[in-house]
Enzyme design. Structure first.
Site, PDB file in Angstrom:
ATOM      1  N   ARG A  74     -42.051  18.040 -23.288  1.00 22.25           N
ATOM      2  CA  ARG A  74     -41.932  16.728 -22.667  1.00 22.25           C
ATOM      3  C   ARG A  74     -42.547  15.626 -23.523  1.00 22.25           C
ATOM      4  NH1 ARG A  74     -44.269  17.108 -16.746  1.00 22.25           N
ATOM      5  NH2 ARG A  74     -43.357  15.018 -16.597  1.00 22.25           N
ATOM      6  N   ARG A 100     -35.147  12.899 -15.073  1.00 22.80           N
ATOM      7  CA  ARG A 100     -36.328  13.467 -15.690  1.00 22.80           C
ATOM      8  C   ARG A 100     -37.554  12.819 -15.068  1.00 22.80           C
ATOM      9  NH1 ARG A 100     -35.919  17.998 -18.093  1.00 22.80           N
ATOM     10  NH2 ARG A 100     -37.766  17.514 -19.334  1.00 22.80           N
ATOM     11  N   HIS A 118     -34.343   3.992  -6.054  1.00 25.24           N
ATOM     12  CA  HIS A 118     -34.434   5.222  -5.259  1.00 25.24           C
ATOM     13  C   HIS A 118     -33.614   5.053  -3.987  1.00 25.24           C
ATOM     14  CE1 HIS A 118     -36.144   8.936  -3.751  1.00 25.24           C
ATOM     15  NE2 HIS A 118     -36.440   8.323  -2.610  1.00 25.24           N
ATOM     16  N   ASP A 154     -41.622   8.439  -7.455  1.00 25.52           N
ATOM     17  CA  ASP A 154     -41.099   7.528  -6.437  1.00 25.52           C
ATOM     18  C   ASP A 154     -42.198   6.702  -5.797  1.00 25.52           C
ATOM     19  OD1 ASP A 154     -38.521   8.474  -6.911  1.00 25.52           O
ATOM     20  OD2 ASP A 154     -38.710  10.059  -5.424  1.00 25.52           O
TER      21      ASP A 154
END
Length: 224
Positions: A74, A100, A118, A154
């Site tokens: 990552r 991701r 979102h 989020d």
């Protein structure tokens, strides 16, 4: 807190995608207007076959794939991504179906310059399957949120939200289709607010700056 006054120069903006890029298309369409405060300068996908890349190229936007595989994990992937963005003098980054989870390192590098959309009215229904979960909980309102990205998934100060009424006969698919239309409406509005330096962050709240900024209604789309 965000700072600096809008000088009329369009902010160089990149969009990160993983798939078809419907929210990317909404942003590209908005940015066609030369008065729009953000210039879409780059589209990056972590999947080479993402249909969004060809859509971006067809619109005359530079588009490239940076695979999350084979980059040394990552951290390696995000370092390559960060380098590509900085090499093109990118100022703002919009996540648009980018599948991701970004590390705190990357999020901090782009602090208050990284936006996400979102499909829920945050802070409710973080994560996946938001439409099915909203129906299961008996919600009468559902919608979408554009927010600044923080290390927690989020989470982050909310820039704009749009709501739809939940109908008795809704399925996750029908509800999701109406929410997607809201996403396409609020993401360009939210990016315009940020790119024009019309908002400031106070803790977890995003406020319109005083003066000649947009009306407060710019922060929310009415129920449909």
């Amino acid at each position: 807190m965000t700072s600096g006054a809008n000088t009329g120069r369009r902010k160089r903006t990149a969009i990160l995608v993983s798939g078809r890029g419907s929210n990317m298309t909404a942003l590209l369409d908005a940015a066609v207007d030369p008065a729009y405060p953000a210039e879409i300068a780059l589209v990056v996908a972590n999947v080479a076959e993402a249909p969004a890349l060809e859509k971006a190229r067809a619109a005359g936007i530079e588009a490239l794939a940076v695979s999350h595989r084979g980059q040394g994990g990552r951290q390696g992937f995000e370092e390559r991504l960060d380098a590509e963005l900085r090499a093109r003098d990118i100022e703002l980054v919009c996540l648009a179906g980018f599948m991701r989870i970004l590390t705190p390192w990357f999020v901090e590098r782009w602090h208050d310059r990284l936006l996400n959309i979102h499909p829920a009215l945050l802070p409710a229904f973080k994560g996946l399957d938001t439409h099915a979960r909203a129906l299961a909980e008996g919600c009468r309102l559902h919608g979408a949120t554009v927010h600044y990205v923080r290390a927690e998934m989020d989470a982050g100060p909310i820039i704009a939200q749009g709501a739809v009424a939940v109908m008795d006969g809704d399925t996750p698919q029908t509800l999701g289709a109406r929410v997607l239309a809201v996403e396409h409406a609020i993401y360009p509005k939210a990016l315009a607010l940020v790119a024009s330096d019309a908002v400031e962050i106070e803790g977890m709240r995003v406020r319109l700056k005083t003066g000649d900024g947009p009306a407060p209604a710019a922060l929310i789309v009415p129920v449909t």
